[in-house]
Design a protein around this motif. Structure first.
Motif, PDB file in Angstrom:
ATOM      1  N   ILE A   1       0.815  -1.078  -0.465  1.00  0.00           N
ATOM      2  CA  ILE A   1       0.192   0.282   0.186  1.00  0.00           C
ATOM      3  C   ILE A   1       1.083   0.571  -0.442  1.00  0.00           C
ATOM      4  O   ILE A   1       0.884   2.437   0.205  1.00  0.00           O
ATOM      5  N   ASN A   2       2.045   1.225  -0.378  1.00  0.00           N
ATOM      6  CA  ASN A   2       3.165   2.313  -0.701  1.00  0.00           C
ATOM      7  C   ASN A   2       2.661   3.584  -0.788  1.00  0.00           C
ATOM      8  O   ASN A   2       2.907   4.564  -0.665  1.00  0.00           O
ATOM      9  N   LEU A   3       1.628   3.091  -2.774  1.00  0.00           N
ATOM     10  CA  LEU A   3       1.374   4.578  -3.029  1.00  0.00           C
ATOM     11  C   LEU A   3       0.304   5.059  -2.532  1.00  0.00           C
ATOM     12  O   LEU A   3       0.542   6.230  -2.407  1.00  0.00           O
ATOM     13  N   HIS A   4      -0.530   4.378  -1.383  1.00  0.00           N
ATOM     14  CA  HIS A   4      -1.410   4.823  -0.901  1.00  0.00           C
ATOM     15  C   HIS A   4      -1.030   5.760  -0.118  1.00  0.00           C
ATOM     16  O   HIS A   4      -0.784   7.368   0.254  1.00  0.00           O
TER      17      HIS A   4
ATOM     18  N   VAL B   1       0.137   2.085 -11.960  1.00  0.00           N
ATOM     19  CA  VAL B   1      -1.362   2.549 -12.229  1.00  0.00           C
ATOM     20  C   VAL B   1      -1.944   1.562 -10.978  1.00  0.00           C
ATOM     21  O   VAL B   1      -1.932   0.652 -10.591  1.00  0.00           O
ATOM     22  N   SER B   2      -2.666   2.172  -9.811  1.00  0.00           N
ATOM     23  CA  SER B   2      -3.282   1.215  -9.486  1.00  0.00           C
ATOM     24  C   SER B   2      -4.260   1.592  -8.462  1.00  0.00           C
ATOM     25  O   SER B   2      -4.894   2.992  -8.459  1.00  0.00           O
ATOM     26  N   VAL B   3      -5.488   1.058  -9.051  1.00  0.00           N
ATOM     27  CA  VAL B   3      -7.152   1.219  -8.330  1.00  0.00           C
ATOM     28  C   VAL B   3      -7.065   1.564  -7.902  1.00  0.00           C
ATOM     29  O   VAL B   3      -7.677   2.420  -7.240  1.00  0.00           O
ATOM     30  N   GLY B   4      -6.654   0.683  -6.135  1.00  0.00           N
ATOM     31  CA  GLY B   4      -6.903   1.367  -4.731  1.00  0.00           C
ATOM     32  C   GLY B   4      -6.223   2.760  -4.488  1.00  0.00           C
ATOM     33  O   GLY B   4      -6.708   3.452  -3.960  1.00  0.00           O
TER      34      GLY B   4
ATOM     35  N   THR C   1      -7.129  -8.489 -15.044  1.00  0.00           N
ATOM     36  CA  THR C   1      -6.247  -9.283 -14.105  1.00  0.00           C
ATOM     37  C   THR C   1      -7.534  -9.798 -13.975  1.00  0.00           C
ATOM     38  O   THR C   1      -7.798 -11.471 -14.156  1.00  0.00           O
ATOM     39  N   ASP C   2      -9.206  -9.161 -13.408  1.00  0.00           N
ATOM     40  CA  ASP C   2      -9.654 -10.126 -12.444  1.00  0.00           C
ATOM     41  C   ASP C   2     -10.652 -10.640 -13.549  1.00  0.00           C
ATOM     42  O   ASP C   2     -11.560 -12.014 -13.112  1.00  0.00           O
ATOM     43  N   MET C   3     -10.160 -11.083 -14.822  1.00  0.00           N
ATOM     44  CA  MET C   3     -10.960 -12.323 -15.863  1.00  0.00           C
ATOM     45  C   MET C   3      -9.493 -13.279 -16.055  1.00  0.00           C
ATOM     46  O   MET C   3      -9.571 -13.510 -17.442  1.00  0.00           O
TER      47      MET C   3
ATOM     48  N   SER D   1       0.206  -9.538 -15.929  1.00  0.00           N
ATOM     49  CA  SER D   1       1.048  -8.540 -15.943  1.00  0.00           C
ATOM     50  C   SER D   1       0.854  -6.835 -14.073  1.00  0.00           C
ATOM     51  O   SER D   1       1.684  -6.182 -13.967  1.00  0.00           O
ATOM     52  N   ILE D   2      -0.327  -8.350 -13.943  1.00  0.00           N
ATOM     53  CA  ILE D   2      -0.610  -7.073 -11.897  1.00  0.00           C
ATOM     54  C   ILE D   2      -0.486  -7.548 -11.247  1.00  0.00           C
ATOM     55  O   ILE D   2       0.786  -6.558 -10.296  1.00  0.00           O
ATOM     56  N   PHE D   3      -0.421  -8.467 -10.709  1.00  0.00           N
ATOM     57  CA  PHE D   3      -0.005  -9.592  -9.555  1.00  0.00           C
ATOM     58  C   PHE D   3       0.634 -10.620 -10.070  1.00  0.00           C
ATOM     59  O   PHE D   3       0.071 -11.717 -11.346  1.00  0.00           O
TER      60      PHE D   3
HETATM   61  C1  EPZ Z   1      -8.283  -4.005  -7.078  1.00  0.00           C
HETATM   62  O1  EPZ Z   1      -7.726  -3.979  -6.114  1.00  0.00           O
HETATM   63  C2  EPZ Z   1      -9.479  -4.801  -6.948  1.00  0.00           C
HETATM   64  N1  EPZ Z   1      -9.575  -4.504  -5.824  1.00  0.00           N
HETATM   65  C3  EPZ Z   1      -8.648  -6.212  -7.199  1.00  0.00           C
HETATM   66  O2  EPZ Z   1     -10.046  -6.828  -7.465  1.00  0.00           O
HETATM   67  C4  EPZ Z   1      -8.566  -5.693  -8.710  1.00  0.00           C
HETATM   68  O3  EPZ Z   1      -7.925  -7.191  -9.022  1.00  0.00           O
HETATM   69  C5  EPZ Z   1      -7.086  -4.698  -8.856  1.00  0.00           C
HETATM   70  O4  EPZ Z   1      -7.645  -3.902  -8.836  1.00  0.00           O
HETATM   71  C6  EPZ Z   1      -6.853  -4.622 -10.532  1.00  0.00           C
HETATM   72  O5  EPZ Z   1      -7.405  -3.741 -11.192  1.00  0.00           O
HETATM   73  C7  EPZ Z   1     -10.735  -3.365  -5.544  1.00  0.00           C
HETATM   74  O6  EPZ Z   1     -11.271  -3.168  -5.842  1.00  0.00           O
HETATM   75  C8  EPZ Z   1     -11.090  -4.270  -3.879  1.00  0.00           C
HETATM   76  P1  EPZ Z   1      -3.994  -2.480  -7.322  1.00  0.00           P
HETATM   77  P2  EPZ Z   1      -6.122  -3.007  -5.761  1.00  0.00           P
HETATM   78  O7  EPZ Z   1      -3.862  -1.243  -6.451  1.00  0.00           O
HETATM   79  O8  EPZ Z   1      -6.319  -1.462  -5.740  1.00  0.00           O
HETATM   80  C9  EPZ Z   1       0.437  -2.130  -7.156  1.00  0.00           C
HETATM   81  C10 EPZ Z   1     -11.588  -8.366  -7.253  1.00  0.00           C
HETATM   82  O9  EPZ Z   1     -10.619 -10.035  -7.773  1.00  0.00           O
HETATM   83  N2  EPZ Z   1       0.766  -1.780  -5.904  1.00  0.00           N
HETATM   84  O10 EPZ Z   1      -4.925  -1.628  -8.646  1.00  0.00           O
HETATM   85  O11 EPZ Z   1      -5.514  -3.731  -4.422  1.00  0.00           O
HETATM   86  C11 EPZ Z   1      -0.061  -4.517  -6.880  1.00  0.00           C
HETATM   87  O12 EPZ Z   1       0.824  -5.164  -6.271  1.00  0.00           O
HETATM   88  C12 EPZ Z   1      -9.991  -8.533  -6.116  1.00  0.00           C
HETATM   89  O13 EPZ Z   1     -12.286  -8.446  -7.332  1.00  0.00           O
HETATM   90  C13 EPZ Z   1       1.730  -0.756  -5.632  1.00  0.00           C
HETATM   91  O14 EPZ Z   1       2.803  -1.715  -5.772  1.00  0.00           O
HETATM   92  O15 EPZ Z   1      -5.000  -3.373  -6.893  1.00  0.00           O
HETATM   93  C14 EPZ Z   1      -0.207  -4.495  -8.407  1.00  0.00           C
HETATM   94  O16 EPZ Z   1       0.563  -4.798  -8.987  1.00  0.00           O
HETATM   95  C15 EPZ Z   1      -8.622  -8.736  -6.703  1.00  0.00           C
HETATM   96  N3  EPZ Z   1       0.988  -0.294  -4.002  1.00  0.00           N
HETATM   97  C16 EPZ Z   1      -1.347  -3.228  -9.339  1.00  0.00           C
HETATM   98  O17 EPZ Z   1       0.220  -2.368  -7.911  1.00  0.00           O
HETATM   99  C17 EPZ Z   1       0.664   0.038  -3.391  1.00  0.00           C
HETATM  100  O18 EPZ Z   1       0.514   0.538  -3.102  1.00  0.00           O
HETATM  101  C18 EPZ Z   1      -2.260  -2.891  -9.342  1.00  0.00           C
HETATM  102  O19 EPZ Z   1      -2.901  -2.817  -7.736  1.00  0.00           O
HETATM  103  C19 EPZ Z   1      -0.533  -0.602  -4.842  1.00  0.00           C
HETATM  104  C20 EPZ Z   1      -0.447  -1.112  -5.679  1.00  0.00           C
END
Ligand code: EPZ
Length: 418
Positions: A124-127, A162-165, A304-306, A326-328
Motif C-alpha cells: 500500500i506504499n502508493l496510498h 497504475v493502482s486502482v486502490g 486481471t480479474d478475468m 502483468s498485474i499480480f
Molecule cells: C483492485 O485491487 C481490485 N480490488 C482488484 O479486484 C483488482 O484485481 C485490482 O484492483 C486490479 O484491477 C478492489 O477494487 C477492492 P491495484 P487493488 O492497487 O486496488 C501494485 C477482485 O477479484 N501496487 O490496482 O488492490 C499492486 O501490487 C479483486 O475483485 C503497489 O505496488 O489493486 C499491483 O501489482 C482482486 N503499491 C498493481 O499495483 C500500492 O500501493 C495494481 O494493484 C498499490 C498497488
C-alpha cells in the motif's frame, strides 16, 4: 462452510441480469461517511464484502438502514469513531478506503491492515505516498494503517504504478483538502469513474476520472445524494466466458457494453459471436473455442480479474493459448486445481501456456480465491461428470446469487453445507 456440487457438460443459455459493481460499491460505501447528510445508494450487490463494509460503517457510528436487498441509506452525522479494528475487516481489501475517507473527514484514522484475495504482495506504499503528499502522517504500525493531519493541502501526485486502490484512496482524501490535487498516471477503471461521479454528486469537484490525469479541487463540505452503482464489469465478463466454455448462448443484461470491449474482443478471437445492444450483450459460443493470446493490463486493457475465467475457458480450446499476467505475481493458484480436471497448462514466469484439451473431467477441487473460484465453476460446468468445489465462500464474496443465476441458465449446480 459450503461447497458447490456441479454436474457439467450442458450448453447453458438464456438471460442473466448483472448486479451492481462490487469494486465500485465498496469505495462508494466508504465515501458515504464523508457527509453528515443522508446518502441513498441503489444497486448495491448483496455479497459478503459489501455486508462487511456496512458493518464497518455502523462501527464508525453511522446509521445504516437497509431499504431493500440492494438499496441502503446511510447517515454519518453521529459517526465520530475513527478506528476500525475488527479482524473480519482485515480479511478484505477495500476496508483501506476508510483510511482515505476518515482522513478527509476527521483528519485521522486507524484501520486494520487490509487482507483480501491472496494474489500477490499487494503493498500500500502508493496510498501512503499520496496521503503524505497531501500533508498527512501516514504509516503502517502493528497491523494498522495510521494517518493523521492538521490540514490537508492539494498536491501533485505521480503514481509510478497504475493502482486502482491508490487512485481511489487519494481521490477520497483530496476531496475535502485545500486547493488542487492532481493525480498523474491514475487508474482508469470504470469503478474509479463511478466513485468520482458519486463524490461529485455529493458536491466534490473532480475532473478527468477515466483519463490518466485526475484533478480534484478541494471543497469545504459534501452533501447528501441519491446514487445508483454501475453494473459489475467482471461479473458480466464471467457470464460471457461461461457462454464460451459451455458453447451456449447467453444474453447478459443490465450492463455497459463499453466497459466490456477488451473482453468482447477476446471472445471474438475465440470464434464466438458477440452482439451488442444498448444495455446488453449476447454471446453465442462457437462449437470450437479458438486459441488466443492475452496480456492482462490496467483498463482499458484486458482485466486481471478475468484472467482465471479465460484460462479455464481456453483449456478447452483447439490449440495453444498464452496468457501473461502483468498485474499480480501470484494469481495462478487455481492452475493446480484445473490440472486435476485434465487441463494441460504450464507456468513460465508470469505466463500461462495452455494446450487445449477435448474434455475436462469433474473432480473435487478447491477455490483458492474469488476470480479463480469463478473460473473453476465455469470449468466444472463445462466438464464431464460431477465436480465438487470447496471454499466457495471466496466466490460468494463477489458474485450475487451465483447459484440461482446459473440455474436460470440451465446449470445443474447446488450449494451443499459441509
Ligand atoms: C483492485 O485491487 C481490485 N480490488 C482488484 O479486484 C483488482 O484485481 C485490482 O484492483 C486490479 O484491477 C478492489 O477494487 C477492492 P491495484 P487493488 O492497487 O486496488 C501494485 C477482485 O477479484 N501496487 O490496482 O488492490 C499492486 O501490487 C479483486 O475483485 C503497489 O505496488 O489493486 C499491483 O501489482 C482482486 N503499491 C498493481 O499495483 C500500492 O500501493 C495494481 O494493484 C498499490 C498497488
Amino acid at each position: 462452510m459450503a461447497k458447490y456440487v456441479i454436474q457439467g457438460g450442458k450448453r447453458l443459455s438464456g438471460e442473466v441480469k448483472i448486479s451492481g459493481a462490487k469494486n465500485a460499491a465498496v469505495g462508494i460505501l466508504a465515501a458515504s461517511i464523508m457527509t453528515d447528510e443522508d446518502v441513498l445508494i441503489e444497486n448495491i450487490p448483496d455479497v459478503w464484502d459489501i455486508n462487511v463494509m456496512l458493518d464497518a460503517i455502523q462501527v464508525l457510528g453511522a446509521k445504516v438502514s437497509r431499504i431493500g436487498r440492494n438499496t441502503v441509506k446511510i447517515n454519518s452525522k453521529d459517526a465520530n469513531v475513527t478506528e476500525l479494528s475488527d479482524s473480519k475487516l482485515g480479511k478484505m481489501r477495500a476496508t483501506y478506503y476508510f483510511v482515505g475517507a476518515l482522513l478527509a473527514k476527521h483528519h485521522k484514522s486507524k484501520v486494520i491492515f487490509p487482507g483480501g484475495c491472496n494474489i500477490g504482495a499487494r503493498p500500500i506504499n502508493l496510498h501512503l505516498k499520496g496521503f503524505s503528499a497531501l500533508g498527512a502522517k501516514a504509516y503502517e504500525k502493528e497491523g494498522y494503517i495510521i494517518t493523521e493531519a492538521d490540514n490537508l493541502k492539494g498536491a501533485n501526485i505521480y503514481l509510478d504504478i497504475v493502482s486502482v486502490g491508490a487512485t481511489i484512496n487519494i481521490m477520497l482524501a483530496a476531496v475535502l483538502s485545500q486547493g488542487l490535487t492532481i493525480i498523474e498516471n491514475a487508474a482508469k477503471e470504470p469503478h474509479v469513474v463511478d466513485i468520482a461521479n458519486f463524490l461529485n454528486s455529493m458536491g466534490a469537484n473532480i475532473k478527468g476520472a477515466g483519463t490518466d490525469i485526475i484533478k480534484i479541487k478541494g471543497v469545504k463540505k459534501l452533501h447528501g445524494t441519491n446514487y445508483s452503482v454501475i453494473p459489475d464489469q467482471i461479473e458480466a465478463g464471467t457470464y460471457m466466458a461461461l457462454a464460451t466454455i459451455t458453447k451456449g448462448d447467453i444474453t447478459i443484461k443490465n450492463i455497459i457494453p463499453k466497459h466490456l470491449e477488451s473482453i468482447s474482443a477476446k471472445l471474438l478471437d475465440c470464434g464466438n459471436q458477440v452482439i451488442a445492444y444498448d444495455e446488453a450483450l449476447r454471446v453465442i459460443g462457437s462449437d470450437d473455442i479458438l486459441p488466443t493470446t492475452i496480456k492482462t493490463m490496467p483498463y482499458p486493457g484486458f482485466p486481471t480479474d478475468m484472467q482465471p475465467q479465460f484460462a479455464c475457458t481456453l483449456s478447452l480450446a483447439v490449440g495453444k493459448s498464452k496468457i501473461e499476467e502483468s498485474i499480480f505475481e501470484n494469481r495462478f493458484k487455481y492452475v493446480e486445481e484445473i490440472k486435476k480436471m485434465g487441463a494441460v497448462i504450464s507456468i513460465e514466469g508470469s505466463t500461462l501456456i495452455i494446450e487445449g484439451v477435448k474434455h475436462l473431467e469433474g473432480k473435487k477441487i478447491i477455490a483458492p480465491d474469488l476470480r479463480a473460484g469463478a473460473g473453476l465453476v465455469l470449468a466444472s460446468l463445462a466438464a464431464n461428470g460431477e465436480s465438487e468445489i470447496d471454499k466457495i465462500e471466496f466466490v460468494e464474496r463477489g458474485y450475487e446469487d451465483f447459484v440461482n443465476k446459473l440455474k436460470e441458465l440451465g446449470a445443474n449446480i447446488k450449494k451443499v453445507d459441509c
